[in-house]
Design a protein around this motif. Sequence first.
Motif, short mmCIF file in Angstrom:
data_model
loop_
_atom_site.label_atom_id
_atom_site.label_comp_id
_atom_site.label_asym_id
_atom_site.label_seq_id
_atom_site.Cartn_x
_atom_site.Cartn_y
_atom_site.Cartn_z
N SER A 72 0.81 -1.23 0.11
CA SER A 72 0.09 0.00 0.19
C SER A 72 0.86 1.17 -0.04
N SER A 73 1.88 1.38 0.71
CA SER A 73 2.91 2.30 1.08
C SER A 73 3.40 2.77 -0.45
N ARG A 74 4.08 1.53 -1.13
CA ARG A 74 4.43 1.64 -2.33
C ARG A 74 3.65 2.13 -3.69
N ALA A 75 2.37 1.41 -3.32
CA ALA A 75 1.38 1.97 -4.32
C ALA A 75 1.41 3.80 -4.23
N ASP A 76 1.18 3.90 -3.05
CA ASP A 76 1.08 5.59 -2.51
C ASP A 76 2.23 6.32 -2.92
N SER A 77 3.50 5.68 -2.88
CA SER A 77 4.75 6.64 -3.23
C SER A 77 4.88 6.54 -4.96
N LEU A 78 3.93 5.64 -5.60
CA LEU A 78 4.03 5.84 -6.96
C LEU A 78 2.79 6.47 -7.82
N GLY A 79 2.05 7.05 -6.64
CA GLY A 79 0.99 7.89 -7.25
C GLY A 79 -0.50 7.25 -7.23
N PHE A 80 -0.55 5.98 -6.67
CA PHE A 80 -1.73 5.24 -6.61
C PHE A 80 -2.19 5.26 -5.29
N LYS A 81 -3.85 4.89 -5.44
CA LYS A 81 -4.18 4.66 -4.11
C LYS A 81 -4.98 3.55 -3.85
N MET A 82 -4.45 2.57 -2.93
CA MET A 82 -5.11 1.50 -2.79
C MET A 82 -4.63 0.98 -1.47
N SER A 83 -5.68 0.66 -0.45
CA SER A 83 -5.45 0.34 0.79
C SER A 83 -4.75 -0.96 0.86
N HIS A 84 -4.19 -1.32 2.10
CA HIS A 84 -3.68 -2.50 2.46
C HIS A 84 -4.75 -3.61 2.47
N SER A 85 -5.94 -3.14 2.93
CA SER A 85 -7.15 -4.24 2.88
C SER A 85 -7.63 -4.77 1.45
N ASN A 86 -7.46 -3.74 0.53
CA ASN A 86 -7.75 -4.20 -0.91
C ASN A 86 -6.62 -5.22 -1.57
N PHE A 87 -5.44 -4.72 -1.08
CA PHE A 87 -4.56 -5.69 -1.50
C PHE A 87 -4.71 -7.05 -0.91
N GLY A 88 -4.86 -7.20 0.40
CA GLY A 88 -5.45 -8.42 1.16
C GLY A 88 -6.44 -9.13 0.33
N ARG A 89 -7.62 -8.37 -0.07
CA ARG A 89 -8.63 -9.06 -1.06
C ARG A 89 -8.06 -9.57 -2.22
N LEU A 90 -7.27 -8.85 -3.13
CA LEU A 90 -6.77 -9.47 -4.22
C LEU A 90 -5.99 -10.57 -3.89
#
Length: 191
Positions: A12-30
């Motif tokens: 989630s932090s890496r996505a944020d640093s790349l300019g994307f918004k995705m929570s850790h819970s969404n990564f968990g669902r995927l």
Amino acid sequence: MDRNSWSLRALSSRADSLGFKMSHSNFGRLKDEPVSSMKGETIKMLARVLKVSETRVASAVLASMGITPGSDDDQQGLVDFVRTSSEVSARDQRILLSVIDAMREDESETNGQQGNYDAHPPRPLRSVAPTSDTSQGQKTDPDDSIIEFHGAEAKKYPAPPIESLAAHPKVKTVREQLDEHDENQAPESDA
């Protein structure tokens, strides 16, 4: 994730640093639930965050849906594996990627096509060979026994005279000496 020691929060932090918004819970669902659909934007984001090709992410999405993707891009999968494997050192990654690029280039020349390098131009192959298997003109890796001295310790070991250094134009390497010896020993033919 295990191989690269990534947590859901790290992704989630890496996505944020790349300019994307995705929570850790969404990564968990995927990660834990089968995917029924996915937008192209999400595939592109996952590819950047996970440091793999979009094709690999799309193939994983299809596999999660129960669709077996074809293996049209085996070389790209190999590139992705080399880039993301924690079992391959950075030095070995560079070497393996150079070999893969050379194989692609060789294959494209055989087919009369230009290679597709996915915006990664081919790297030149290293001219360094293992000490036990050198060819003419190849360099060898230095021994691990090289020691550097600094300060007062360095004064105890003066540099050798410049005439004895291999970079000096009048100094010949052992290989050059052997080649010269072989040339002098070759029988002259009558023309």
